[in-house]
Design an enzyme around this catalytic site. Structure first.
Site, mmCIF file in Angstrom:
data_model
loop_
_atom_site.group_PDB
_atom_site.id
_atom_site.type_symbol
_atom_site.label_atom_id
_atom_site.label_comp_id
_atom_site.label_asym_id
_atom_site.label_seq_id
_atom_site.Cartn_x
_atom_site.Cartn_y
_atom_site.Cartn_z
ATOM 1 N N LYS A 86 45.682 28.991 34.090
ATOM 2 C CA LYS A 86 44.546 28.594 33.250
ATOM 3 C C LYS A 86 45.026 28.331 31.811
ATOM 4 C CE LYS A 86 41.673 32.062 34.898
ATOM 5 N NZ LYS A 86 40.409 32.702 35.325
ATOM 6 N N TYR A 120 33.723 26.077 39.622
ATOM 7 C CA TYR A 120 33.139 27.421 39.568
ATOM 8 C C TYR A 120 31.666 27.418 39.977
ATOM 9 C CZ TYR A 120 37.215 29.678 37.376
ATOM 10 O OH TYR A 120 38.454 30.218 37.127
ATOM 11 N N PHE A 132 28.365 35.302 32.579
ATOM 12 C CA PHE A 132 29.630 34.965 31.914
ATOM 13 C C PHE A 132 30.019 33.502 32.089
ATOM 14 C CE2 PHE A 132 30.808 36.684 36.138
ATOM 15 C CZ PHE A 132 31.590 35.658 36.641
ATOM 16 N N ARG A 182 46.773 36.262 46.206
ATOM 17 C CA ARG A 182 45.749 37.115 45.575
ATOM 18 C C ARG A 182 46.332 38.501 45.272
ATOM 19 N NH1 ARG A 182 40.617 35.151 43.781
ATOM 20 N NH2 ARG A 182 39.656 37.111 44.397
ATOM 21 N N THR A 235 40.513 40.845 39.185
ATOM 22 C CA THR A 235 39.980 39.966 38.134
ATOM 23 C C THR A 235 40.156 40.542 36.729
ATOM 24 O OG1 THR A 235 38.361 39.214 39.740
ATOM 25 C CG2 THR A 235 37.908 38.704 37.432
ATOM 26 N N ARG A 265 48.567 39.660 36.715
ATOM 27 C CA ARG A 265 47.606 40.057 35.671
ATOM 28 C C ARG A 265 47.973 41.408 35.073
ATOM 29 N NH1 ARG A 265 42.343 37.895 39.096
ATOM 30 N NH2 ARG A 265 42.236 35.799 38.203
ATOM 31 N N ASN A 310 42.469 36.012 32.061
ATOM 32 C CA ASN A 310 43.340 36.676 33.043
ATOM 33 C C ASN A 310 44.376 35.718 33.613
ATOM 34 O OD1 ASN A 310 41.747 35.129 34.662
ATOM 35 N ND2 ASN A 310 40.602 36.847 35.541
ATOM 36 N N HIS A 313 44.078 31.487 38.312
ATOM 37 C CA HIS A 313 43.088 31.419 39.397
ATOM 38 C C HIS A 313 43.843 31.236 40.705
ATOM 39 C CE1 HIS A 313 39.696 30.045 41.878
ATOM 40 N NE2 HIS A 313 40.579 29.179 42.366
ATOM 41 N N GLU A 342 38.711 23.769 47.262
ATOM 42 C CA GLU A 342 39.333 23.679 45.934
ATOM 43 C C GLU A 342 40.497 22.685 45.927
ATOM 44 O OE1 GLU A 342 38.216 28.295 44.673
ATOM 45 O OE2 GLU A 342 40.313 27.737 44.947
HETATM 46 P P1 IDP Z 1 38.866 35.742 40.257
HETATM 47 O O1 IDP Z 1 39.442 34.745 39.282
HETATM 48 O O2 IDP Z 1 39.672 37.027 40.278
HETATM 49 O O3 IDP Z 1 38.634 35.173 41.636
HETATM 50 P P2 IDP Z 1 35.967 35.610 39.877
HETATM 51 O O4 IDP Z 1 35.045 36.766 40.097
HETATM 52 O O5 IDP Z 1 35.951 34.510 40.885
HETATM 53 O O6 IDP Z 1 37.450 36.197 39.680
HETATM 54 O O7 IDP Z 1 35.624 35.025 38.441
HETATM 55 C C1 IDP Z 1 36.160 33.797 38.014
HETATM 56 C C2 IDP Z 1 36.676 33.948 36.596
HETATM 57 O O8 IDP Z 1 35.572 34.187 35.730
HETATM 58 C C3 IDP Z 1 37.601 35.147 36.365
HETATM 59 O O9 IDP Z 1 38.944 34.893 36.712
HETATM 60 C C4 IDP Z 1 37.431 35.387 34.891
HETATM 61 O O10 IDP Z 1 38.207 34.455 34.120
HETATM 62 C C5 IDP Z 1 35.952 35.074 34.677
HETATM 63 N N1 IDP Z 1 35.122 36.283 34.783
HETATM 64 C C6 IDP Z 1 34.780 36.945 35.907
HETATM 65 N N2 IDP Z 1 33.994 38.018 35.631
HETATM 66 C C7 IDP Z 1 33.838 38.013 34.286
HETATM 67 C C8 IDP Z 1 33.123 38.879 33.375
HETATM 68 O O11 IDP Z 1 32.472 39.851 33.763
HETATM 69 N N3 IDP Z 1 33.218 38.532 32.051
HETATM 70 C C9 IDP Z 1 33.913 37.449 31.581
HETATM 71 N N4 IDP Z 1 34.595 36.624 32.424
HETATM 72 C C10 IDP Z 1 34.560 36.904 33.734
HETATM 73 MG MG MG Z 2 37.253 33.697 42.306
#
Ligand code: IDP
Ligand code: MG
Length: 155
Positions: free
Chosen positions: A12, A52, A60, A88, A94, A105, A117, A120, A131
């Site tokens: 990212k 997304y 968020f 993963r 996350t 991470r 983080n 993706h 995707e």
């Molecule tokens: P992932 O990337 O580990 O699959 P997801 O739950 O799919 O996580 O969320 C997508 C992205 O959205 C995360 O990687 C992160 O950048 C952001 N994100 C997820 N939850 C939060 C939150 O609670 N606050 C701010 N950003 C968040």
């Molecule tokens: Mg995800």
């Protein structure tokens, strides 16, 4: 044995800007996974909403869209046996503060907040298929042999 799969992996904008792309790619290469597609893309809000879609109604989402559109992304398709779950695991959970040392991470994003983080990775095979077709055309994905394939799980 697991099937050969493909996963969409995005370094990212925060990962590109922190210049950890090489370190991240090296981890996948050393794990024996194969990069079969790669390009740098700077996406807009519309594209973010498609990628997304599952998060559009989350509180968020707005911050996530800002983050994902703030600079170029290094997008990759990575191939290997059971690659979706393996990647993963290598990426970690996350929230970087919950990610164990040894994960991408956990090692590289530990102190970052606000969804920063670094990376993706597709969560499961249905997501991966969707995707990959959103980010890559068929012509941008390549079949080739790694030099070490004779000694690896590809046989
Ligand atoms: P992932 O990337 O580990 O699959 P997801 O739950 O799919 O996580 O969320 C997508 C992205 O959205 C995360 O990687 C992160 O950048 C952001 N994100 C997820 N939850 C939060 C939150 O609670 N606050 C701010 N950003 C968040
Ligand atoms: Mg995800």
């Amino acid at each position: 044995m697991n099937d050969i799969e493909r996963s969409l992996v995005l370094i990212k904008p925060d990962g590109v800007q922190r210049a950890v792309a090489g370190e991240i790619i090296t981890r996948f290469e050393k794990a024996g996974l194969k990069i079969v597609g790669a390009k740098m893309v700077w996406v807009d809000g519309d594209f973010s909403k498609r990628h997304y879609a599952e998060h559009l109604d989350k509180p968020f989402y707005k911050d996530l869209e800002s983050l994902i559109t703030e600079g170029p992304i290094l997008a990759m398709v990575i191939e290997g046996r059971g690659v979706i779950a393996v990647v993963r695991k290598m990426v970690g959970p996350t929230k970087p503060e919950e990610a164990a040392p040894g994960t991408i991470r956990g090692d590289l994003a530990h102190n970052l907040g606000d969804g920063r983080n670094l990376i993706h990775a597709s969560a499961h095979s249905q997501d991966a298929e969707k995707e990959i077709s959103l980010w890559f055309s068929k012509e941008e994905i390549h079949s080739y042999k790694r030099a070490d394939e004779r000694h690896t799980q590809y046989q």
